[in-house]
Design an enzyme around this catalytic site. Structure first.
Site, PDB file in Angstrom:
ATOM      1  CG  HIS A   1      -4.387  -6.074   3.283  1.00 20.01           C
ATOM      2  ND1 HIS A   1      -4.098  -6.499   4.670  1.00 20.01           N
ATOM      3  CD2 HIS A   1      -4.757  -4.778   3.505  1.00 20.01           C
ATOM      4  CE1 HIS A   1      -4.097  -5.101   5.552  1.00 20.01           C
ATOM      5  NE2 HIS A   1      -4.927  -4.125   4.538  1.00 20.01           N
TER       6      HIS A   1
ATOM      7  CD  GLU B   1      -4.040  -8.339  -1.535  1.00 17.55           C
ATOM      8  OE1 GLU B   1      -3.084  -8.974  -1.010  1.00 17.55           O
ATOM      9  OE2 GLU B   1      -5.085  -7.844  -0.847  1.00 17.55           O
TER      10      GLU B   1
ATOM     11  CG  HIS C   1      -8.391  -4.847   8.737  1.00 20.00           C
ATOM     12  ND1 HIS C   1      -7.084  -5.361   9.294  1.00 20.00           N
ATOM     13  CD2 HIS C   1      -8.001  -3.871   8.045  1.00 20.00           C
ATOM     14  CE1 HIS C   1      -6.319  -4.816   8.796  1.00 20.00           C
ATOM     15  NE2 HIS C   1      -6.710  -3.805   7.945  1.00 20.00           N
TER      16      HIS C   1
ATOM     17  CG  PHE D   1      -4.469   3.198   7.318  1.00 21.46           C
ATOM     18  CD1 PHE D   1      -4.927   2.843   6.117  1.00 21.46           C
ATOM     19  CD2 PHE D   1      -5.247   3.961   8.199  1.00 21.46           C
ATOM     20  CE1 PHE D   1      -6.204   2.604   5.820  1.00 21.46           C
ATOM     21  CE2 PHE D   1      -6.387   3.573   7.780  1.00 21.46           C
ATOM     22  CZ  PHE D   1      -7.058   2.939   6.729  1.00 21.46           C
TER      23      PHE D   1
END
Length: 417
Positions: free
Chosen positions: A305, A316, A342, A403
């Site tokens: 990610h 992560e 992103h 989210f």
């Protein structure tokens, strides 16, 4: 009847570093940043004034002007990506059963540009409700899936997936499962996002999620760097043509790779912050590996990610170390968000495409913009800093987190009979 195998037979993409898959891939392995000062609106008063926009996109080059006006930008780019993918897969409607061709397409936010325009226009008026009749069908995030199916005449399973930034990865997973169960022969799976407007940038600024490195946009997205200060907003659309293996072979389709496993999990921790020990990330990778029936030691490349946020990157990596142990130090890991920014709901499919090309060409794209080592990250990990690296990539894993604590993982493998 056993589960069917699923392969990728076509790809389409519009990204901040290329409006075709080939252009995207070449810029990716060359380490090109897509970040520039924002052109889509006047951001001069915003804390963040740069983003990774799609360059030179004119919807009327692909759509009739009247048609283009009825579409939010997120749907425009979705349709163009679908055209690319259908052409790449050589889908001939006269030779396939369109009742068994579906579209599963994700977006995290959908038509926020349209929503803002219509509400602002209303607010400027005298209170009389005058709304564009296309306001609702331009705004709703399932409409991209609908338009793609209408444009190509695909009458199979058709719906949208929303799980914030994990949306398009979840769309791939849902499509994978439908195909394995024999519910369709072919599914166009992916996602799109275009939220570079006042509401999108202002909203993420208010959350303190975005980098504010306005003096040097191209180096602002710096995953795993000690000085990272947030992610860079991007926009993109991407589609994979997923196909049941025997169907693909019967029509002589080219095969990019095989999808062998997917996973989904929840952090169940916080609406925006990751679990500090990466619990959800650990669970989703373990789930995908179990479904794929492979050991962690068989993975060669992870596209994480890796958003360039202080907490997210560390959580992560903790999860990767937990799942892969000593094999972590034999892996290549690279965050392509260092180049694309992103892309929210589209990020999963764009990064899946990066993995597919990596598997196909045995090259790992780099993580760019690394300047200062982060002492909280193990120095033995190969984050592929600075330059693409050649290596055999038989198996690639893509992580996408959203989210709300939504986690998705997709595993791709070189295709063999």
């Amino acid at each position: 009847m056993g589960l069917k195998r699923v392969v990728v037979t076509g790809i389409g993409a519009l990204t901040p570093i290329g409006n075709t898959v080939d252009e995207f891939w070449q810029n990716l392995i060359s380490g090109v940043s897509g970040a520039e000062m924002i052109k889509l609106f006047d951001a001069s008063k915003f804390k963040t004034r740069f983003a990774c926009e799609i360059k030179g996109f004119d919807p009327t080059a692909f759509l009739e002007k009247k048609e283009a006006r009825k579409l939010d930008r997120f749907a425009q780019i979705a349709i163009v990506a679908s055209d690319q993918a259908v052409k790449d897969a050589n889908l001939d409607k006269e030779k396939i059963n369109c009742d068994r061709v579906g579209v599963v397409f994700g977006s995290g936010i959908g038509g926020i540009v349209t929503f803002q325009e219509e509400v602002m226009n209303f607010a400027k008026g005298d209170g009389t409700p005058r709304f564009n009749p296309f306001f609702i069908p331009k705004m709703i995030l399932d409409i991209a899936a609908g338009h793609i199916s209408i444009r190509h005449g695909f009458r199979g399973p058709n719906f949208a997936v929303v799980s914030a930034c994990a949306s398009s990865s979840n769309a791939i997973m849902e499509s994978f499962n439908l195909l394995r169960l024999g519910k369709a022969d072919i599914i166009l799976a992916g996602g799109s996002e275009s939220v570079i407007n006042e509401a999108g940038v202002g909203g993420f600024n208010a959350m303190k999620a975005l980098s504010e490195r306005n003096d040097d946009p191209k180096s602002a997205s710096r995953p795993y760097d000690k000085e990272r200060d947030g992610f860079v907003m991007g926009e993109a659309a991407g589609i994979l043509v997923l196909e049941e293996l025997e169907h693909a072979k019967a029509r002589g389709a080219k095969i990019y790779c095989e999808i062998i496993g997917c996973g989904a999990s929840a952090d169940a921790y916080h609406i925006t912050a990751p679990h500090p020990e990466g619990l959800g990330a650990k669970n989703v990778m373990n789930a995908a590996l179990a479904e794929a029936g492979i050991a962690p030691s068989e993975v060669d490349y992870i596209n994480p990610h890796g958003t360039s946020t202080p907490l997210g990157d560390i959580a992560e990596v903790k999860a990767i170390l937990d799942v892969f142990g000593e094999h972590t130090f034999k892996l290549n890991i690279s965050s392509t968000k260092s180049m694309t920014g992103h892309c929210l709901g589209a990020t999963g499919v764009i990064e899946a495409i990066a993995c597919i090309k990596s598997v196909q060409e045995d090259i790992v794209p780099p993580t760019i913009n690394h300047f200062t080592d982060d002492p909280e990250l193990d120095a033995r990990i190969n984050f592929t800093f600075g330059k693409a690296q050649k290596r055999i990539v038989n198996v690639a894993l893509s992580n996408t987190f959203g989210f709300g604590g939504h986690n998705a993982c997709v595993i791709m493998k070189k295709y063999t009979n």
